[in-house]
Every structure is written in C-alpha cells, then in structure tokens.
Write an enzyme that holds these catalytic residues in place. Sequence first.
Site, PDB file in Angstrom:
ATOM      1  N   HIS A  38      -0.537   7.544  22.451  1.00 19.52           N
ATOM      2  CA  HIS A  38      -0.281   6.166  22.892  1.00 19.52           C
ATOM      3  C   HIS A  38      -0.461   6.033  24.396  1.00 19.52           C
ATOM      4  CE1 HIS A  38       1.191   5.071  18.948  1.00 19.52           C
ATOM      5  NE2 HIS A  38       1.300   3.827  19.364  1.00 19.52           N
ATOM      6  N   LYS A 103       9.709   5.184  11.912  1.00 20.68           N
ATOM      7  CA  LYS A 103      11.087   5.068  11.424  1.00 20.68           C
ATOM      8  C   LYS A 103      11.991   4.813  12.611  1.00 20.68           C
ATOM      9  CE  LYS A 103      12.340   9.624  12.505  1.00 20.68           C
ATOM     10  NZ  LYS A 103      13.524  10.125  13.194  1.00 20.68           N
TER      11      LYS A 103
END
Lengths: 184, 280
Positions: A38, A103
């Site tokens: 990222h 999550k």
Amino acid sequence: MEAKRIRAPLTDADVMGLKAGDNVLISGVIYAARDAAHKKLVELLEKKEALPFDLKGQFIYYVGPTPAKPGQVIGSAGPTTSGRMDSYTPKILENGIKAVIGKGSRSAATVQAFQDYKGIYLAATGGAGALLAKTIKEAEIVAYPELGPEAIRCLVVEDFPATVINDAYGNDLYEEGRRQYVVK
Amino acid sequence: MREIDMAVVSATVAEICKEANYYLGEDVIGAFKKGLAEEVSPVGREVFKQLLENARIAREEEVPMCQDTGTAVLFVELGQNVRLVGGDFNEALNAGVRRGYTEGYLRKSIVKDPLQRINSGDNTPAVVHLQIVPGDQIKITLAPKGGGSENMSALKMLTPSQGSKGLVDFVVETVSRAGSNPCPPVVVGVGFGGNFEKVAYLAKKALLRPLGQPNRDPFYADLEKEMLEQINKTGVGPQGFGGRFTALAVHIESYPCHIASMPAAVNINCHASRHAERVI
C-alpha cells in the site's frame, strides 16, 4: 440468508446493491496487497506514475500468505488487520478500487471514503487461513517480489466467502452487531 | 552434569515450530465446540463452524492454521545441571526457528529493523525468555504470536488505590477497545504486579496456561471469572460481528511488587492460541 455472488470489475451500481451484513461469495480476480505494498502504491499515485495493475473496479485483499507447499497454489491466506491500511485506503478508493477485504474496524475517514467513492469493505474470517486458501485457485506475483509475503499477488478465487462490514450508505456491521448483543 | 548438544536443541525447536502452527490444541478445539453450542448470535456460530473446519484442515494437511505464523516466542527452562555443548545456545535456538519456519512452509514475518523494515527472511531472531531451574533437563515452549492481536495489547502503571476494580476496568476496556481487530474470540493474558518489564512478561506467560484452567489462587480465579463475564457482555462477539463469545478465557499471572506500584499488562491473543513444548 442467501449469499450474493460478486466478481470484479464492480460498478457503482454493484456496490450500491450491497448492504452491511450481506454475505457474499467472490469469484474471479482479486489482488493481494498489505502494508508495504500500500505504501508503494500510494507513492506511485502521488507521483502520478504507472501502477503494477489497473485499479478500476477491482478488489484488494489484505493478506500476506504463507509459502505454498509443493502441490499447493498458495499457503494459508486469511485476512490481516485492516486498520493499518486506513491511511492509504481513501486514496486507493479515489483511484478506482471498489472493494477491500480484511478484518477489523476502519477509521471514520475510511468509512466516509466508502460513501464518497462508492466502495465497500468486506471481512473474511480472521484466523481461517487454511480454510480460505481452499478457495484460491491461482496465485501469481505481479509486483515487488522482494517484499516476500507482502508482494502484490493476482489471485483467482472461487466462492471466496466474506461479509459486508461498511457499505456505501455509511452502515457499519461491527457497530450494529455490538449494539444488538451488548449486555448493559 | 548432563551434556546436551546444540544440534538436539535446534532440531527440537524446528519440530515445535511446525507442530504449534499445524495442530491446534484440544483445549482450544473444546472452547470452539462450546462456542458453537452456546453462542446466541447465528453469525457467531457460523464463525465457530469455520474455525473448527479450519483447524481440521490445518491438522490433516499439515498446513498453518493461520497465515500469520507469528513471532517465535520461546520460553526456555534450563536445568542448572545441564552442560550445553556443541555451540552457542542462543544461536541454536535461532537455528531451530530458521529451520522450522523454512522446512515447515511458515511465513517469515520478522523485519530486521522497525523503521527500515527489511524482512530477515527466516523469521529470526526469536524472542527468548530464559529461566534457570533445578534439574538436568531443558524444557522449551514455543508460542508463535500473531501481530494483529499483539498490536491490541496494553500496559498500564496502575496505583495501589485503584484496587481490583482498577485492574478489572483496565482489562475489560482494553479488550472492548480492541473490538474486531485481534480476531475474537480472544484469549486474554493478564500480567499483574512485578514492575514495568516484568508485568509484560507475565501477561505473555499467562497465555501458555491450558485454556480455561483457573488460577491456582482462588482470589485470582474469581477475578478471571469476573473479567471474562464482563468482557463477554461487551457484545463484540466472534470476529466482532456481534455476540456473547468475545473471549474464550482470561488468565492472570501475578507477582509481588513495590509499595508504590500496581502494574498491569494485557496481552491479547487471537483465537489461534498456539503453543507446543518439549522436554530434552
């Protein structure tokens, strides 16, 4: 509740058809990228340089798999904690990604970005890496092999199970679930 | 003096790296079954079903139950009548981790430096806690510790006037704030007393106790029960989807402390409460 079947590329209309709490089964291509990937993707976006894959309508799965044993497509491959990607996610959504899978809860700014850019946040069962790997049929590194488990991988999945946490309407399953079961 | 060769130490560590990551303990499996039977949330029950199936696949196919195969945390009890031969003891432990994580197809999750973040490539160095004990054996326990749940852990220097309520509130708040992040249902290790560094070690050590086995001291056993009840009222539930099983167990390890202090640490473990041990 019957699971909804979805696959990339997702359109705005596809996203608007999904609500927090919906169970989905994902098939087709998803891209594996976590912390280090990222950072690199957002640096490229800021410098307006070419990306290793076209983000438009795609899924990103926050995962760093274990190495494949001989005969396996991929090792265990469950979701990692999504909150660490919060500082990057709005930029990623602005540039075309429609769904992210991980999550754990997201920041207020990220939840807002799902509304602003019409995106969704899905959770897969954390810690079920051996089970989830069974739904991954192909895996190929597309960028940053030097990052090892953090390399960007193109995965082809079949009926990968996930649940919508944050939809494009501002709903949050984690908050709703907790409200429903809290004992005062 | 009994001689133990470093080659034996390395081979043992390599074995337990694989074992801990492939085979979830019967205590944890039992807790999942209880959750499947008793969880009131349907989504929560579905999570337990998936976790049981996941543990079965991992065991039968000898693959890691979770992709985060953790930091290799080693608790070593070294008998004072053991003579270590055939090399450097610390290097032997790390060689075992290197071998276990490579041969076992486990993920290498350690970066050499917290800011430069270059992967060490073999999951070393391990975090080693060494204790010298009477006897002529070496007991090695490996607890692979995942990063997501570790990040939700906390330490607080409470003061004596805060009493047991201060401790309970701190533990419950820490787990509640962690919410869906550490892969609930979690196992909560609580360190209490000692000092700043000792209390964190105690919290980690508390995670090694078989799941749900109460503290030997009835006073702390009651506190563990009270904390678990309060945590399971938060509504977080399995995976944070809402429900009553937010934690599977709370374990407290306590130690004497300074008259001015009352340190507390909460080390959160995900539901994959993994450990394996061997006595050499």
